[in-house]
Scaffold this motif. Structure first.
Motif, short mmCIF file in Angstrom:
data_model
loop_
_atom_site.label_atom_id
_atom_site.label_comp_id
_atom_site.label_asym_id
_atom_site.label_seq_id
_atom_site.Cartn_x
_atom_site.Cartn_y
_atom_site.Cartn_z
N LEU A 15 5.76 3.93 -1.56
CA LEU A 15 6.59 3.66 -0.39
C LEU A 15 7.17 4.97 0.10
O LEU A 15 7.77 5.72 -0.68
CB LEU A 15 7.73 2.70 -0.75
CG LEU A 15 8.78 2.45 0.33
CD1 LEU A 15 8.17 1.81 1.57
CD2 LEU A 15 9.91 1.58 -0.22
N THR A 17 9.90 6.22 2.71
CA THR A 17 11.00 5.70 3.50
C THR A 17 11.92 6.84 3.92
O THR A 17 11.83 7.95 3.42
CB THR A 17 11.74 4.58 2.72
OG1 THR A 17 12.65 3.90 3.60
CG2 THR A 17 12.47 5.13 1.51
N LYS A 24 8.15 10.16 8.31
CA LYS A 24 7.49 9.16 7.46
C LYS A 24 6.04 8.90 7.85
O LYS A 24 5.16 8.89 7.00
CB LYS A 24 8.25 7.83 7.51
CG LYS A 24 9.61 7.85 6.88
CD LYS A 24 10.30 6.52 7.02
CE LYS A 24 10.47 6.05 8.45
NZ LYS A 24 11.23 6.94 9.32
N SER A 88 13.25 1.24 6.22
CA SER A 88 14.12 0.45 5.36
C SER A 88 13.30 0.02 4.16
O SER A 88 12.08 -0.07 4.25
CB SER A 88 14.64 -0.77 6.13
OG SER A 88 15.53 -1.51 5.35
N CYS A 89 13.95 -0.24 3.04
CA CYS A 89 13.15 -0.56 1.85
C CYS A 89 13.69 -1.72 1.03
O CYS A 89 12.98 -2.23 0.17
CB CYS A 89 13.01 0.67 0.98
SG CYS A 89 14.56 1.33 0.34
N GLU A 90 14.90 -2.16 1.28
CA GLU A 90 15.52 -3.13 0.39
C GLU A 90 14.84 -4.50 0.37
O GLU A 90 14.98 -5.23 -0.59
CB GLU A 90 17.00 -3.29 0.74
CG GLU A 90 17.23 -3.89 2.11
CD GLU A 90 18.68 -3.83 2.54
OE1 GLU A 90 19.52 -3.34 1.77
OE2 GLU A 90 18.97 -4.28 3.65
N PHE A 92 11.59 -5.12 0.31
CA PHE A 92 10.31 -5.14 -0.41
C PHE A 92 10.54 -5.38 -1.89
O PHE A 92 11.42 -4.78 -2.51
CB PHE A 92 9.57 -3.81 -0.23
CG PHE A 92 9.24 -3.48 1.20
CD1 PHE A 92 8.49 -4.34 1.99
CD2 PHE A 92 9.71 -2.30 1.76
CE1 PHE A 92 8.20 -4.02 3.31
CE2 PHE A 92 9.42 -1.98 3.07
CZ PHE A 92 8.66 -2.85 3.85
N VAL A 100 8.62 5.71 -4.92
CA VAL A 100 9.37 5.58 -3.67
C VAL A 100 9.83 6.98 -3.29
O VAL A 100 10.61 7.60 -4.01
CB VAL A 100 10.58 4.63 -3.82
CG1 VAL A 100 11.38 4.57 -2.52
CG2 VAL A 100 10.13 3.24 -4.24
N ALA A 140 17.47 2.86 -1.38
CA ALA A 140 16.34 3.03 -2.30
C ALA A 140 16.83 3.07 -3.75
O ALA A 140 16.24 2.43 -4.63
CB ALA A 140 15.56 4.30 -1.96
N TYR A 144 15.38 0.07 -6.36
CA TYR A 144 14.25 0.40 -7.22
C TYR A 144 14.72 1.15 -8.45
O TYR A 144 15.77 1.76 -8.46
CB TYR A 144 13.22 1.25 -6.45
CG TYR A 144 12.72 0.51 -5.22
CD1 TYR A 144 11.74 -0.46 -5.34
CD2 TYR A 144 13.28 0.75 -3.98
CE1 TYR A 144 11.31 -1.18 -4.23
CE2 TYR A 144 12.86 0.03 -2.86
CZ TYR A 144 11.88 -0.93 -3.00
OH TYR A 144 11.48 -1.65 -1.91
#
Length: 179
Positions: A15, A17, A24, A88-90, A92, A100, A140, A144
């Motif tokens: 990922l 981000t 990105k 954004s990553c929260e 996934f 990440v 992140a 994670y």
């Protein structure tokens, strides 16, 4: 060390981000090409598969339907070999990713990039504040396992090239440890 169990895959998922304007898409495309992986630009998937509930015209942004997006992407990432690119990553699932990478940019560089994109003053200010406050990096770290989250600078072409090389080295080590 995390006790998280990730599915066995022949290739890892990565990922990329960061705040809009940190590089990105460019970095993700370069990493995907270098590794022979698929590049999944989540913004493109949101639009093409209509994974949104509405559109915020003031911020020129879609209001995501997280469940639909996850359902759409699950089969894409199941076998590994994907570089996922999103600001954004929260939302996934943690099990999806083995690395990440949070891209960071100085405020001067970010301001210029967002201005070149013709972001409104309000949208530019919101994104500048998010970068200063480390919103994406914090998201992140909270979402994670600590050992898979890495913050890297993305101010120059040289930074981006170095980041691609780091990920190539990481992928080689991952492959050696996951035969």
């Amino acid at each position: 060390m995390s006790t998280l169990t990730r599915p066995e895959r022949a290739k890892p998922n990565i990922l990329i981000t960061g705040t809009p304007g940190t590089g990105k898409s460019t970095t993700s495309a370069d990493i995907a090409e270098a590794l022979g992986f698929a590049h999944l630009n989540v913004g493109d998937i949101v639009k093409s598969e209509k994974c949104y509930e509405s559109r915020d015209e003031e911020f020129d942004a879609y209001m995501l339907d997280d469940d639909k997006l996850i359902d759409e992407m699950e089969p894409m990432v199941a076998d590994g070999g994907c570089v996922v690119d999103f600001h954004s990553c929260e939302m996934f699932p943690e099990r999806w990713f083995d690395l990440v990478l949070v891209l960071r940019a100085s405020t001067e560089v970010l301001f210029d990039r967002l201005t070149e994109r013709n972001y409104s003053e309000k949208k530019r200010e919101e994104n500048m504040t998010a970068e200063i406050m480390q919103v994406v990096a914090e998201e992140a770290r909270e979402s994670y396992a600590e050992e898979i989250v890495h913050e890297v600078q993305s101010n120059t072409v040289e930074d981006m090239e170095a980041n691609v090389e780091r990920v190539k080295q990481w992928a080689e080590a991952w492959k050696a440890n996951n035969p």
